[in-house]
Design a protein around this motif. Structure first.
Motif, PDB file in Angstrom:
ATOM      1  N   ALA A 100       0.823  -1.208   0.000  1.00 22.85           N
ATOM      2  CA  ALA A 100       0.000   0.000   0.000  1.00 22.85           C
ATOM      3  C   ALA A 100       0.861   1.264   0.000  1.00 22.85           C
ATOM      4  N   TYR A 101       2.140   1.115   0.311  1.00 22.52           N
ATOM      5  CA  TYR A 101       3.055   2.262   0.384  1.00 22.52           C
ATOM      6  C   TYR A 101       3.996   2.313  -0.821  1.00 22.52           C
ATOM      7  N   ARG A 102       3.651   1.542  -1.876  1.00 29.37           N
ATOM      8  CA  ARG A 102       4.524   1.414  -3.036  1.00 29.37           C
ATOM      9  C   ARG A 102       5.018   2.751  -3.597  1.00 29.37           C
ATOM     10  N   ASP A 103       4.111   3.659  -3.842  1.00 29.11           N
ATOM     11  CA  ASP A 103       4.507   4.947  -4.438  1.00 29.11           C
ATOM     12  C   ASP A 103       5.411   5.744  -3.503  1.00 29.11           C
ATOM     13  N   LEU A 104       5.056   5.730  -2.244  1.00 30.61           N
ATOM     14  CA  LEU A 104       5.851   6.473  -1.257  1.00 30.61           C
ATOM     15  C   LEU A 104       7.265   5.882  -1.163  1.00 30.61           C
ATOM     16  N   ILE A 105       7.351   4.552  -1.135  1.00 33.45           N
ATOM     17  CA  ILE A 105       8.667   3.890  -1.053  1.00 33.45           C
ATOM     18  C   ILE A 105       9.513   4.247  -2.273  1.00 33.45           C
ATOM     19  N   ASP A 106       8.900   4.185  -3.433  1.00 37.09           N
ATOM     20  CA  ASP A 106       9.678   4.457  -4.650  1.00 37.09           C
ATOM     21  C   ASP A 106      10.004   5.940  -4.831  1.00 37.09           C
ATOM     22  N   SER A 107       9.398   6.791  -4.008  1.00 39.70           N
ATOM     23  CA  SER A 107       9.798   8.201  -4.014  1.00 39.70           C
ATOM     24  C   SER A 107      11.028   8.409  -3.127  1.00 39.70           C
ATOM     25  N   GLY A 108      11.403   7.351  -2.373  1.00 39.89           N
ATOM     26  CA  GLY A 108      12.562   7.435  -1.491  1.00 39.89           C
ATOM     27  C   GLY A 108      12.296   8.202  -0.217  1.00 39.89           C
ATOM     28  N   ARG A 109      11.004   8.389   0.115  1.00 43.94           N
ATOM     29  CA  ARG A 109      10.678   9.197   1.289  1.00 43.94           C
ATOM     30  C   ARG A 109       9.795   8.458   2.296  1.00 43.94           C
ATOM     31  N   ALA A 110       9.912   7.113   2.295  1.00 40.68           N
ATOM     32  CA  ALA A 110       9.133   6.324   3.259  1.00 40.68           C
ATOM     33  C   ALA A 110      10.015   5.985   4.458  1.00 40.68           C
ATOM     34  N   LEU A 111       9.628   6.493   5.605  1.00 45.12           N
ATOM     35  CA  LEU A 111      10.385   6.263   6.830  1.00 45.12           C
ATOM     36  C   LEU A 111       9.655   5.226   7.686  1.00 45.12           C
ATOM     37  N   ALA A 112      10.361   4.149   8.062  1.00 43.46           N
ATOM     38  CA  ALA A 112       9.774   3.102   8.907  1.00 43.46           C
ATOM     39  C   ALA A 112      10.338   3.216  10.316  1.00 43.46           C
ATOM     40  N   ASP A 113       9.442   3.329  11.291  1.00 46.63           N
ATOM     41  CA  ASP A 113       9.823   3.450  12.707  1.00 46.63           C
ATOM     42  C   ASP A 113       9.285   2.255  13.480  1.00 46.63           C
ATOM     43  N   ALA A 114      10.187   1.486  14.093  1.00 44.56           N
ATOM     44  CA  ALA A 114       9.772   0.324  14.888  1.00 44.56           C
ATOM     45  C   ALA A 114       9.982   0.617  16.369  1.00 44.56           C
ATOM     46  N   GLU A 115       9.055   0.089  17.174  1.00 46.85           N
ATOM     47  CA  GLU A 115       9.149   0.258  18.621  1.00 46.85           C
ATOM     48  C   GLU A 115       8.567  -0.977  19.298  1.00 46.85           C
ATOM     49  N   LEU A 216       5.089  -0.909  14.131  1.00 49.21           N
ATOM     50  CA  LEU A 216       5.880  -0.354  13.032  1.00 49.21           C
ATOM     51  C   LEU A 216       5.012   0.667  12.317  1.00 49.21           C
ATOM     52  N   GLU A 217       5.542   1.868  12.200  1.00 48.93           N
ATOM     53  CA  GLU A 217       4.779   2.929  11.563  1.00 48.93           C
ATOM     54  C   GLU A 217       5.555   3.459  10.369  1.00 48.93           C
ATOM     55  N   ILE A 218       4.853   3.660   9.276  1.00 47.10           N
ATOM     56  CA  ILE A 218       5.479   4.175   8.053  1.00 47.10           C
ATOM     57  C   ILE A 218       4.925   5.560   7.781  1.00 47.10           C
ATOM     58  N   THR A 219       5.817   6.521   7.683  1.00 43.27           N
ATOM     59  CA  THR A 219       5.389   7.898   7.459  1.00 43.27           C
ATOM     60  C   THR A 219       6.185   8.508   6.316  1.00 43.27           C
ATOM     61  N   GLU A 220       5.672   9.581   5.806  1.00 43.34           N
ATOM     62  CA  GLU A 220       6.330  10.259   4.702  1.00 43.34           C
ATOM     63  C   GLU A 220       7.332  11.279   5.234  1.00 43.34           C
ATOM     64  N   VAL A 221       8.545  11.209   4.709  1.00 42.10           N
ATOM     65  CA  VAL A 221       9.535  12.234   5.026  1.00 42.10           C
ATOM     66  C   VAL A 221       9.187  13.438   4.162  1.00 42.10           C
ATOM     67  N   PRO A 222       8.890  14.572   4.767  1.00 39.74           N
ATOM     68  CA  PRO A 222       8.392  15.735   4.032  1.00 39.74           C
ATOM     69  C   PRO A 222       9.290  16.162   2.868  1.00 39.74           C
ATOM     70  N   ALA A 223      10.567  16.294   3.104  1.00 36.93           N
ATOM     71  CA  ALA A 223      11.497  16.694   2.051  1.00 36.93           C
ATOM     72  C   ALA A 223      12.889  16.302   2.496  1.00 36.93           C
ATOM     73  N   PRO A 224      13.791  16.019   1.552  1.00 39.27           N
ATOM     74  CA  PRO A 224      15.135  15.564   1.924  1.00 39.27           C
ATOM     75  C   PRO A 224      15.829  16.472   2.934  1.00 39.27           C
ATOM     76  N   ALA A 225      15.684  17.769   2.766  1.00 40.02           N
ATOM     77  CA  ALA A 225      16.374  18.711   3.653  1.00 40.02           C
ATOM     78  C   ALA A 225      15.829  18.661   5.073  1.00 40.02           C
ATOM     79  N   SER A 226      14.594  18.150   5.215  1.00 42.45           N
ATOM     80  CA  SER A 226      13.964  18.135   6.533  1.00 42.45           C
ATOM     81  C   SER A 226      14.245  16.852   7.298  1.00 42.45           C
TER      82      SER A 226
END
Ligand SMILES: [Ca+2]
Ligand SMILES: [Ca+2]
Ligand SMILES: [Ca+2]
Length: 247
Positions: A100-115, A216-226
């Motif tokens: 479900a996160y295919r597009d986000l992953i291929d944009s290189g901005r999918a951040l996965a956080d595990a806890e 595990l949560e997957i979120t969008e990294v807003p922009a590379p500089a951020s």
């Protein structure tokens, strides 16, 4: 069946949220061991099932109450067959569907956080092991081929550790995160109790070692500089949560 339905719902709502605000959704199935999705004594080959070495799902035991809900996982042995010398990790794996996160992953901005959370018995025995960890890895390909991939074919792998104290009333947190590599088809979430103090070859390998509430949560990294700013903020937040829960 019902498990897969729950996961699809969780991923779906996460996807909806991504376009709007930085909301989060847990994509681990039964991270709290409340619905008994633990299955085989082998590496998993399908989504949303815990599988691996010998563990059992238990209610309160050894003076330790589950971190959340009524159940938790009890790490028993370092192999699917029982105790062994030279093998120090009792490990449980789950393959995570990130389609479900295919597009986000291929944009290189999918951040996965595990806890996740760990606890163990105390006592005077100097051989009681103390180390636990969460390993997050990413792969290209099909889940059915995972057993042949795990030692050598990951696109990325990160590990976060928890070193537990002898206080059964406190749970210790492990976290780890990765920027999901472009081209990743699935993630694998591994939780481990490690014989870092004494590697028993026979009998009891772990004196009473438990885990609970893995997410595990997957979120969008807003922009590379951020990115640096975002990671700094996440660190501050997890420190605050750790203090709040165990303090
Ligand atoms: Ca639980
Ligand atoms: Ca503790
Ligand atoms: Ca041991």
């Amino acid at each position: 069946m019902s498990t897969k339905g729950i996961i699809a719902l969780a991923v779906g709502s996460g996807l909806l949220a991504i376009g709007a605000a930085p909301a989060r959704a847990d994509v681990v199935s039964d991270g709290g061991f409340e619905i008994n999705t633990t299955t085989g004594l082998r590496l998993p080959t399908e989504y949303a099932l815990w599988s691996g070495d010998v563990v059992e799902i238990v209610t309160a035991r050894d003076g330790i109450a589950p971190f959340e809900g009524a159940q938790m996982v009890h790490f028993l042995y370092s192999t699917p067959r029982g105790p062994a010398g030279g093998v120090i990790g009792s490990e449980l794996w789950q393959i995570i569907d990130v389609s479900a996160y295919r597009d986000l992953i291929d944009s290189g901005r999918a951040l996965a956080d595990a806890e996740g959370w760990f606890n163990r018995v105390g006592g005077e025995d100097p051989d009681i092991d103390t180390q636990f960890s969460i390993v997050l890895s990413a792969y290209a390909g099909a889940p059915a081929d995972f057993p042949g991939m795990w030692k050598q074919s990951e696109l990325a792998l990160v590990e976060g550790f928890a070193y537990t104290d002898g206080d059964t009333q406190t749970w210790e947190m492990a976290t780890t995160s990765m920027l999901i590599p472009v081209g990743a088809d699935f993630l694998v979430y591994r939780i481990t109790s490690t014989e870092n103090v004494f590697d028993d070859a026979f009998g009891v390998e772990f004196h009473g070692h438990y885990g609970d509430a893995f997410s595990l949560e997957i979120t969008e990294v807003p922009a590379p500089a951020s990115l640096a700013l975002l990671l700094g903020g996440a660190l501050t937040m997890s420190t605050r949560r750790r203090r709040g829960v165990t303090g």
